[in-house]
Design an enzyme around this catalytic site. Structure first.
Site, PDB file in Angstrom:
ATOM      1  N   LYS A  83       0.855  -1.190   0.000  1.00  0.00           N
ATOM      2  CA  LYS A  83       0.000   0.000   0.000  1.00  0.00           C
ATOM      3  C   LYS A  83       0.889   1.238   0.000  1.00  0.00           C
ATOM      4  CE  LYS A  83      -4.443   0.814   2.245  1.00  0.00           C
ATOM      5  NZ  LYS A  83      -5.120   0.761   3.534  1.00  0.00           N
TER       6      LYS A  83
HETATM    7  C1  E4P Z   1      -8.525   1.067   3.926  1.00  0.00           C
HETATM    8  O1  E4P Z   1      -7.711   0.751   3.106  1.00  0.00           O
HETATM    9  C2  E4P Z   1      -8.473   2.362   4.629  1.00  0.00           C
HETATM   10  O2  E4P Z   1      -7.262   2.505   5.264  1.00  0.00           O
HETATM   11  C3  E4P Z   1      -9.628   2.502   5.574  1.00  0.00           C
HETATM   12  O3  E4P Z   1     -10.804   2.055   4.916  1.00  0.00           O
HETATM   13  C4  E4P Z   1      -9.771   3.877   6.129  1.00  0.00           C
HETATM   14  O4  E4P Z   1     -10.979   3.988   6.838  1.00  0.00           O
HETATM   15  P1  E4P Z   1     -11.308   5.213   7.838  1.00  0.00           P
HETATM   16  O5  E4P Z   1     -11.474   6.451   7.041  1.00  0.00           O
HETATM   17  O6  E4P Z   1     -12.575   4.793   8.506  1.00  0.00           O
HETATM   18  O7  E4P Z   1     -10.143   5.288   8.780  1.00  0.00           O
END
Ligand code: E4P
Length: 214
Positions: A83
């Site tokens: 990522k």
């Molecule tokens: C997933 O890849 C993201 O990091 C996650 O969905 C972020 O979610 P949030 O905005 O609720 O922290």
């Protein structure tokens, strides 16, 4: 549409897996920081749980540092997806990794132009954050519709992975928009299976069965 579980909690991930409808996992540094076992151990556990894709984020912000971390992450297991934050440095790292066949998930995407750049850099997945856009009064789902349309216009193969999902409505709208993946917190995943008429109907069926003529 594929479902990923948005979690770093191995027990929660195992429970989600037991439902038989989860195709992968996304983690982020905030989720991993909460885990008692520590990042490396936790990540190894999640990767070993299945052959499903698991997104693990780099911490570095410079291209060289991101690449160094990315190679380490990719070596952990074949199902690791690196990522990478949506920055110019991140795009350069994504381009390099994709040229080497390493899968990437470009994260923290908040505009369709960012998503277009991520696809051009060869990202396997792009993660637009719908909930965080909604939080500040914007329409997160419109971003998903725009990205899906743009990728279709140009035949781009990057998968749209809807992130920062807060509700079942987000999942419904993601599916209607033709997104490839929704990554969901456990609560949303479980709520998707529920309906009050299902509960009431089941209760009635069981009651009628119990009171059948013998
Ligand atoms: C997933 O890849 C993201 O990091 C996650 O969905 C972020 O979610 P949030 O905005 O609720 O922290």
């Amino acid at each position: 549409m594929k479902f990923f579980i948005d979690s770093a909690d191995i027990e929660e991930i195992r429970k989600a897996k037991s439902y038989g409808i989860v195709d992968g996992v996304t983690t982020n540094p905030s989720l991993l920081a909460k885990m008692e076992k520590g990042r490396d151990e936790t990540v190894k556990d999640i990767l070993s749980e299945s052959d499903w894709p698991v997104s693990i984020e780099v911490i570095s912000t410079d291209t060289e540092g991101m690449l160094k971390e990315a190679y380490e992450i990719a070596k952990l297991r074949g199902n690791a997806v690196v990522k990478i934050p949506m920055t110019l440095e991140g795009l350069a790292a994504t381009k390099e990794l994709s040229s080497k066949g390493i899968r990437t998930n470009v994260t923290l995407v908040f505009s369709a132009n960012q998503a277009l750049l991520a696809a051009k850099a060869g990202a396997s997945y792009v993660s637009p954050f719908v909930g965080r856009l909604d939080d500040r009064g914007e329409d997160g789902m419109q971003l998903i519709r725009d990205i899906v349309q743009i990728y279709q216009n140009y035949g781009l193969e990057t998968e749209v992975l809807v992130a920062s999902i807060r509700s079942e409505e987000h999942v419904l709208q993601a599916a209607l928009a033709g997104a490839h993946v929704s990554t969901v917190p456990m609560k949303v995943l479980e709520n998707l299976a529920k309906h009050e008429l299902t509960d009431a109907g089941l209760e009635k069926f069981l009651e009628d069965w119990k009171n059948r003529k013998k």
